[in-house]
Enzyme design. Structure first.
Site, PDB file in Angstrom:
ATOM      1  N   THR A 122      51.853  78.305  41.711  1.00 50.87           N
ATOM      2  CA  THR A 122      51.369  79.682  41.546  1.00 50.87           C
ATOM      3  C   THR A 122      52.567  80.522  41.998  1.00 50.87           C
ATOM      4  OG1 THR A 122      49.239  79.125  41.479  1.00 50.87           O
ATOM      5  CG2 THR A 122      49.728  81.359  41.755  1.00 50.87           C
ATOM      6  N   LYS A 153      46.932  83.319  35.585  1.00 52.24           N
ATOM      7  CA  LYS A 153      46.614  82.777  36.835  1.00 52.24           C
ATOM      8  C   LYS A 153      46.196  83.817  38.045  1.00 52.24           C
ATOM      9  CE  LYS A 153      45.944  79.957  40.528  1.00 52.24           C
ATOM     10  NZ  LYS A 153      44.916  78.977  40.695  1.00 52.24           N
ATOM     11  N   LYS A 166      49.252  84.384  49.358  1.00 58.78           N
ATOM     12  CA  LYS A 166      50.540  84.300  48.769  1.00 58.78           C
ATOM     13  C   LYS A 166      50.295  84.995  47.315  1.00 58.78           C
ATOM     14  CE  LYS A 166      51.281  80.740  46.715  1.00 58.78           C
ATOM     15  NZ  LYS A 166      50.840  80.053  45.502  1.00 58.78           N
TER      16      LYS A 166
HETATM   17  P1  NAP Z   1      50.518  71.647  49.252  1.00 57.06           P
HETATM   18  O1  NAP Z   1      49.379  70.683  49.445  1.00 57.06           O
HETATM   19  O2  NAP Z   1      50.934  72.271  50.395  1.00 57.06           O
HETATM   20  O3  NAP Z   1      51.583  70.872  48.358  1.00 57.06           O
HETATM   21  C1  NAP Z   1      52.766  71.349  48.059  1.00 57.06           C
HETATM   22  C2  NAP Z   1      53.756  70.322  48.291  1.00 57.06           C
HETATM   23  O4  NAP Z   1      55.125  70.950  47.829  1.00 57.06           O
HETATM   24  C3  NAP Z   1      53.944  69.872  49.728  1.00 57.06           C
HETATM   25  O5  NAP Z   1      53.804  68.358  49.847  1.00 57.06           O
HETATM   26  C4  NAP Z   1      55.271  70.279  50.155  1.00 57.06           C
HETATM   27  O6  NAP Z   1      55.780  69.792  50.895  1.00 57.06           O
HETATM   28  C5  NAP Z   1      55.919  70.248  48.872  1.00 57.06           C
HETATM   29  N1  NAP Z   1      57.251  71.033  48.920  1.00 57.06           N
HETATM   30  C6  NAP Z   1      57.343  72.557  49.244  1.00 57.06           C
HETATM   31  N2  NAP Z   1      58.599  72.878  49.150  1.00 57.06           N
HETATM   32  C7  NAP Z   1      59.202  71.885  48.934  1.00 57.06           C
HETATM   33  C8  NAP Z   1      60.664  71.452  48.538  1.00 57.06           C
HETATM   34  N3  NAP Z   1      61.438  72.608  48.640  1.00 57.06           N
HETATM   35  N4  NAP Z   1      61.178  70.289  48.400  1.00 57.06           N
HETATM   36  C9  NAP Z   1      60.165  69.644  47.889  1.00 57.06           C
HETATM   37  N5  NAP Z   1      59.049  69.413  48.009  1.00 57.06           N
HETATM   38  C10 NAP Z   1      58.490  70.951  48.656  1.00 57.06           C
HETATM   39  O7  NAP Z   1      49.975  72.541  48.123  1.00 57.06           O
HETATM   40  P2  NAP Z   1      48.853  72.619  47.130  1.00 57.06           P
HETATM   41  O8  NAP Z   1      47.314  72.741  47.461  1.00 57.06           O
HETATM   42  O9  NAP Z   1      49.058  71.030  46.319  1.00 57.06           O
HETATM   43  O10 NAP Z   1      49.267  73.662  46.109  1.00 57.06           O
HETATM   44  C11 NAP Z   1      50.521  73.693  45.237  1.00 57.06           C
HETATM   45  C12 NAP Z   1      50.730  74.805  44.279  1.00 57.06           C
HETATM   46  O11 NAP Z   1      49.567  74.825  43.772  1.00 57.06           O
HETATM   47  C13 NAP Z   1      50.628  76.195  45.531  1.00 57.06           C
HETATM   48  O12 NAP Z   1      51.263  77.142  44.852  1.00 57.06           O
HETATM   49  C14 NAP Z   1      49.160  76.603  45.154  1.00 57.06           C
HETATM   50  O13 NAP Z   1      48.907  78.146  45.444  1.00 57.06           O
HETATM   51  C15 NAP Z   1      48.684  76.218  43.755  1.00 57.06           C
HETATM   52  N6  NAP Z   1      47.131  75.932  43.678  1.00 57.06           N
HETATM   53  C16 NAP Z   1      46.542  75.074  44.651  1.00 57.06           C
HETATM   54  C17 NAP Z   1      45.247  74.798  44.458  1.00 57.06           C
HETATM   55  C18 NAP Z   1      44.431  74.065  45.328  1.00 57.06           C
HETATM   56  O14 NAP Z   1      43.142  73.913  45.225  1.00 57.06           O
HETATM   57  N7  NAP Z   1      44.861  73.455  46.428  1.00 57.06           N
HETATM   58  C19 NAP Z   1      44.672  75.240  43.144  1.00 57.06           C
HETATM   59  C20 NAP Z   1      45.396  75.923  42.146  1.00 57.06           C
HETATM   60  C21 NAP Z   1      46.674  76.168  42.444  1.00 57.06           C
HETATM   61  P3  NAP Z   1      55.244  69.284  52.466  1.00 57.06           P
HETATM   62  O15 NAP Z   1      54.233  68.259  52.300  1.00 57.06           O
HETATM   63  O16 NAP Z   1      56.666  68.631  53.315  1.00 57.06           O
HETATM   64  O17 NAP Z   1      54.692  70.571  52.827  1.00 57.06           O
END
Ligand code: NAP
Length: 303
Positions: free
Chosen positions: A100, A175, A243
Site C-alpha cells: 500500500t 485501497k 502511513k
Molecule cells: P511486514 O510484515 O512488515 O512485511 C514487510 C516486509 O518487507 C518485511 O519482511 C520487511 O523486512 C520487507 N522489506 C521492507 N523493506 C525492504 C527492502 N528495502 N528490501 C527488502 N525487503 C524489505 O508488513 P506486512 O504486514 O506484510 O505489510 C506489507 C504491506 O502490505 C504494507 O504496505 C501494508 O500496509 C500492506 N497491508 C498489510 C495488511 C496486513 O493486514 N498486514 C493488509 C493489507 C495491506 P523486515 O522483515 O526486515 O522488516
C-alpha cells in the site's frame, strides 16, 4: 505470457508477503525470493523458492516480479536503489507492486517501466493476515488492461476479488478508499466494546448479537476478539495504518476534500504510537480510547 510456468520474483516476505508468495509456490510456480531479513524467507526457501541477494538479482532471473514491502521509502529503495529492480529491468518484464503506497509512486514506477519497454501495475490488497493465509484477498488493480488480464491467473492464486480500477495509481486510490472505511470502523468497534463493557454487558454475547446484524464487519469478527483477549500483536501494524491514513489525507488535501472522520482517527493513532504501540496491531486503538476514559476492558468470556 503469464502462466504458472512463468518465473516469479518476490520481494518482501513479511506478514502478508510470505503467505501470498507461498500460494504461488503451491501452484507450482518457480519463485526467486529476496527480503531484508533472510530468516523471514526461510519457510519459502524450504519449500523450493530460490534466494537472491538483491532485488536486481531477482529481476534478472524473473519474468514477473511482485513487491510486498512496508512503506513508500522501502519501495524507493527496492526499485531505485543501487541493486534495485529498475537497475536490472529489461523489456517484457512485469512489475507488480502490492504494497500500500501513494498513487503518485505507482505512476512513477509505471513510467520507469514503460521507459524500458516493461510493464507495471499497482495491486494493493485488503483482507488482512487471515485473507493472505487463506488466499481470499481483495486485490485492487491499476494499470493497462492487457497487463492486468495477463496477470489474472497469478492474482487469482492469492485473492478472491480482483478488480481493475483504471490506469496506474487507480489500484492505490481504491485501497485508500478502503482504508477510509477501516478507519471509521476501527473507532466504532473500540467505542462499542468500551460502551458495552462499561454498561455491564457480557462482551461475548454482545459480539454474538451485533456481528449478526447491520453492524457486521470483519473488524468485529477478527479484531474485537483479539481486543477482548488483550492480544495486541499484529495482524496489521499501527505504523502501516498511519502511513495509509497520511497518504489518504494528503491525496484528499490535493483534491480539496475535507475528511474530518479520517483526520480524527489518524490523531487517535498518533496517541497509540506515542504510547509505544506502533509495531502492534491496529486493534491497539483500544488502548488510546481506554486512556481517554481512564478505564480498561478485559476478557469477559464467562461461558
Ligand atoms: P511486514 O510484515 O512488515 O512485511 C514487510 C516486509 O518487507 C518485511 O519482511 C520487511 O523486512 C520487507 N522489506 C521492507 N523493506 C525492504 C527492502 N528495502 N528490501 C527488502 N525487503 C524489505 O508488513 P506486512 O504486514 O506484510 O505489510 C506489507 C504491506 O502490505 C504494507 O504496505 C501494508 O500496509 C500492506 N497491508 C498489510 C495488511 C496486513 O493486514 N498486514 C493488509 C493489507 C495491506 P523486515 O522483515 O526486515 O522488516
Amino acid at each position: 505470457m503469464t502462466n504458472i510456468g512463468t518465473t516469479i520474483g518476490w520481494i518482501g516476505t513479511g506478514i502478508m508477503g510470505a503467505p501470498m508468495c507461498g500460494h504461488l509456490l503451491a501452484r507450482g510456480c518457480k519463485v526467486r525470493v529476496h527480503t531484508r531479513t533472510l530468516t523471514k524467507a526461510a519457510p519459502l526457501l524450504d519449500r523450493g523458492a530460490v534466494w537472491d541477494v538483491s532485488p536486481r538479482q531477482v529481476i534478472e532471473q524473473s519474468d514477473v516480479v511482485f513487491t510486498m514491502v512496508g512503506f513508500p521509502q522501502d519501495i524507493r529503495q527496492v526499485y531505485w536503489g543501487e541493486a534495485g529492480l529498475l537497475a536490472g529491468l529489461r523489456a517484457g518484464v512485469t512489475l507488480v507492486d502490492m504494497t500500500t503506497t501513494a498513487p503518485s509512486l505507482a505512476q512513477e514506477i509505471y513510467a520507469a517501466a514503460r521507459a524500458k519497454g516493461a510493464q507495471a501495475v499497482d495491486a494493493p490488497v485488503s483482507g488482512g493476515d487471515v485473507g493472505a493465509q487463506q488466499a481470499t484477498l481483495s486485490i485492487m488493480v491499476g494499470g493497462d488492461k492487457e497487463t492486468v488480464d495477463r496477470l489474472r491467473p497469478l492474482l487469482e492464486a492469492m485473492g478472491k476479488t480482483i478488480v481493475h480500477h483504471g490506469g496506474p495509481g487507480a489500484g492505490q486510490h481504491a485501497k485508500l478508499s478502503n482504508q477510509i472505511v477501516i478507519a471509521g470502523t476501527m473507532i466504532g468497534v473500540c467505542e462499542s466494546l468500551l460502551y458495552g463493557f462499561t454498561a455491564g454487558l457480557d462482551l461475548s454475547r454482545l459480539l454474538q448479537s451485533i456481528s449478526g446484524g447491520a453492524a457486521a464487519c470483519r473488524a468485529l469478527d477478527v479484531l474485537a476478539p483479539r481486543m477482548m483477549q488483550r492480544d495486541f500483536s499484529p495482524g496489521f501494524l499501527v505504523d502501516h495504518f498511519v502511513k495509509d491514513m497520511e497518504i489518504a489525507l494528503e491525496e484528499a488535501g490535493r483534491m480539496n476534500l475535507a475528511l474530518p472522520g479520517l483526520a480524527l482517527v489518524r490523531q487517535l493513532y498518533a496517541a497509540v504510537q506515542a504510547q509505544g504501540h506502533g509495531r502492534d496491531g491496529t486493534q491497539a486503538l483500544l488502548l488510546a480510547l481506554e486512556t481517554l476514559s481512564n478505564t480498561k476492558l478485559y476478557s469477559t468470556s464467562k461461558e
